[in-house]
Design an enzyme around this catalytic site. Structure first.
Site, PDB file in Angstrom:
ATOM      1  N   GLU A 193      -3.735   2.832   1.686  1.00  0.00           N
ATOM      2  CA  GLU A 193      -4.025   4.149   2.257  1.00  0.00           C
ATOM      3  C   GLU A 193      -5.520   4.448   2.408  1.00  0.00           C
ATOM      4  O   GLU A 193      -6.060   5.345   1.748  1.00  0.00           O
ATOM      5  CB  GLU A 193      -3.383   5.233   1.397  1.00  0.00           C
ATOM      6  CG  GLU A 193      -1.884   5.093   1.308  1.00  0.00           C
ATOM      7  CD  GLU A 193      -1.220   6.296   0.637  1.00  0.00           C
ATOM      8  OE1 GLU A 193      -1.943   7.173   0.129  1.00  0.00           O
ATOM      9  OE2 GLU A 193       0.008   6.357   0.638  1.00  0.00           O
ATOM     10  N   GLU A 247       5.900   2.446   0.360  1.00  0.00           N
ATOM     11  CA  GLU A 247       6.041   3.574  -0.590  1.00  0.00           C
ATOM     12  C   GLU A 247       6.879   4.678   0.023  1.00  0.00           C
ATOM     13  O   GLU A 247       6.698   5.030   1.194  1.00  0.00           O
ATOM     14  CB  GLU A 247       4.677   4.208  -0.933  1.00  0.00           C
ATOM     15  CG  GLU A 247       3.840   3.442  -1.894  1.00  0.00           C
ATOM     16  CD  GLU A 247       2.536   4.164  -2.247  1.00  0.00           C
ATOM     17  OE1 GLU A 247       2.456   5.405  -2.136  1.00  0.00           O
ATOM     18  OE2 GLU A 247       1.593   3.458  -2.631  1.00  0.00           O
TER      19      GLU A 247
HETATM   20  C1  GCO Z   1      -0.584   7.420  -2.588  1.00  0.00           C
HETATM   21  C2  GCO Z   1      -0.720   6.315  -3.507  1.00  0.00           C
HETATM   22  C3  GCO Z   1       0.091   6.466  -4.737  1.00  0.00           C
HETATM   23  C4  GCO Z   1       0.527   7.865  -5.111  1.00  0.00           C
HETATM   24  C5  GCO Z   1       1.807   8.267  -4.419  1.00  0.00           C
HETATM   25  C6  GCO Z   1       2.270   9.661  -4.754  1.00  0.00           C
HETATM   26  O1  GCO Z   1       0.199   7.326  -1.669  1.00  0.00           O
HETATM   27  O2  GCO Z   1      -1.241   8.438  -2.777  1.00  0.00           O
HETATM   28  O3  GCO Z   1      -0.452   5.110  -2.906  1.00  0.00           O
HETATM   29  O4  GCO Z   1      -0.811   5.961  -5.644  1.00  0.00           O
HETATM   30  O5  GCO Z   1       0.721   7.965  -6.470  1.00  0.00           O
HETATM   31  O6  GCO Z   1       1.626   8.218  -3.049  1.00  0.00           O
HETATM   32  O7  GCO Z   1       1.345  10.605  -4.374  1.00  0.00           O
END
Ligand code: GCO
Length: 457
Positions: A168, A356
């Protein structure tokens, strides 16, 4: 040493995701250097209740137990990140052997359990010494990053087939270098645009290095994304939505695909130009083997004359009185489908993996049990939308739940629990939540039938 099989690639990869700083703890143990998160969490008022990841899930010492639990739950794919400063305490130069051995143990135990490791090279924890030299805003980051990536591939690439370069980049440059709400806590347009351009080069450069060192590896990188809807059908709200969509969903993927920055939709990106050197345009592009898509919610956007640079504001879910998670994010499963369709429509994407997706809810332990039906429903509804996109021809080949165990949620501290496994942070006791048992049964059923079959819950 057993080399991971390629089998799962041909099928649908179900898994879970984590990140080093959020779980490992042991922040100065066995020679690890400090990262920007070790530093940022020590500053007053930055993190919920002044919490930090110094111990977190103490995964550094509990990894064996956690991976064994993952194996017992039949989770076949595990995405985790390497802490750069555990390997290079000063960011470049000297190697910390115990750090290398730690990841060797993690990888070897995954393979022993028949869990496919997927490694993210950079999940936000830049070595502090590199930040002192300017961090992502300093163009030298390209060389520092190359050294780190080469070392990791040479050391672990014999056993780990799936690699993601960055996690990200929009979030770590936006929250870390523009808004200052994440490490390293810097603000302002110039910090942001410089960091953005260097991160965009590094994501492609990282891919090139991996391929040049080992052409058998599958290379990806990940992007946060949220479907964006305008608050109304007025022209001004619709244009505002286009700008925010460009910022959140296109800024990093389009240069990677050889399309340049989406400055036509978001004018402020023209100012990246000041950091661009001859030949950079080609350097921004790389043909990844897969794109990691990370989705949690959607955004509703209105025109806002007074918001600098974007003239747009996000209307938060709380204000709209819609169903939402503990992060105050709207529960809107169709967003993941719409984003898969959108990214799936780009030419040149070989494969999409949902790296994710998940949710934080108020979990309670009752009689030693966590009955988190809301999380189970959230996951079911999102998986249904992923498979809907797949049935409509989108080339999506995997889905990873964020996250395995509850962990340190950045500026929000330990409050939002995203895990399939509950963690008591005082005792380090783990309790598999009902969503964890459900996901395990679901995966087992999917594997028994056919990975591509419509989900049967
Ligand atoms: C993000 C990260 C994760 C977070 C998850 C929840 O997407 O911010 O990859 O580390 O913990 O997304 O916010």
């Amino acid at each position: 040493m057993k080399i991971a099989e390629d089998g799962l690639w041909k099928q649908f990869a179900w898994g879970v995701s984590t990140a080093a700083y959020q779980i490992e703890g042991a922040h100065v143990k066995h020679g690890k250097g400090l990262s920007i998160w070790d530093d940022f969490t020590q500053r007053k008022g930055r993190i919920f209740k002044g919490q930090n990841g110094n111990i977190a899930c103490d995964y550094y010492q509990h990894y064996h137990q956690d991976l064994a639990l993952m194996g017992a739950l039949s989770i076949p794919n595990y995405r985790f990140s390497i802490s750069w400063s555990r390997i290079f305490p000063e960011g470049t130069g000297a190697i910390n052997k115990p750090g290398v051995e730690f990841y060797n143990r993690v990888i070897d135990f995954c393979l022993e359990l028949d869990i496919q490791p997927w490694i993210t090279l950079y999940h936000w924890d830049l070595p502090l010494d590199l930040e002192k030299k300017g961090g992502w805003a300093n163009r030298d980051i390209i060389g520092w990053f190359e050294e780190y990536v080469s070392f990791c591939i040479r050391t672990f690439g014999d056993r780990v087939k799936y690699w993601m370069v960055l996690n990200e980049p929009m979030v770590f440059t936006g929250a870390g270098y523009f808004l200052g709400v994440h490490a390293p806590g810097r603000r302002g347009l110039n910090n942001f645009l410089a960091a953005l351009h260097h991160a965009a080069i590094c994501q492609a450069e990282g891919g090139r290095i991996i391929r040049s060192l080992n052409s058998n590896l599958k290379i990806g990188t990940t992007f946060s994304c949220s479907h964006v809807d305008p608050a109304s059908d007025t022209d001004s709200d619709q244009y505002a939505a286009i700008r925010i969509d460009a910022l959140l969903n296109k800024t990093f993927i389009e240069p990677l695909l050889g399309m340049g920055y989406p400055a036509g939709d978001l004018k402020i990106l023209q100012r990246v130009e000041q950091y661009v050197k001859d030949g950079d345009e080609a350097k921004l592009a790389f043909d990844m083997d897969f794109i990691g898509l990370q989705n949690y919610t959607r955004e509703i956007v209105a025109h806002s004359f007074f918001t600098p640079f974007v003239q747009a504001r996000i209307i938060h879910a709380g204000k709209r009185k819609v169903e939402r998670t503990l992060m105050n994010w709207e529960v809107y499963p169709e967003s993941i489908y719409l984003m898969l369709k959108k990214y799936g429509a780009y030419r040149n994407i070989k494969s999409l993996i949902v790296t994710e997706n998940g949710a934080a809810f108020d979990d309670v332990v009752e009689d030693g049990v966590v009955n988190d039906i809301s999380r189970q429903i959230f996951l079911q509804d999102h998986i249904t939308q992923v498979l809907r996109a797949k049935e409509e021809g989108v080339n999506v080949n995997g889905y990873f739940v964020w996250t395995f165990t509850d962990n340190f949620e950045w500026a929000e501290g330990f409050h939002p629990r995203f895990g399939l496994v509950y963690v008591d942070f005082l005792t380090q006791r783990r309790i598999v939540k009902s969503s964890g048992f459900w996901y395990s049964r679901f995966i087992t059923e999917q594997r028994r039938q056919n990975y591509f079959a419509k989900a049967t819950f």
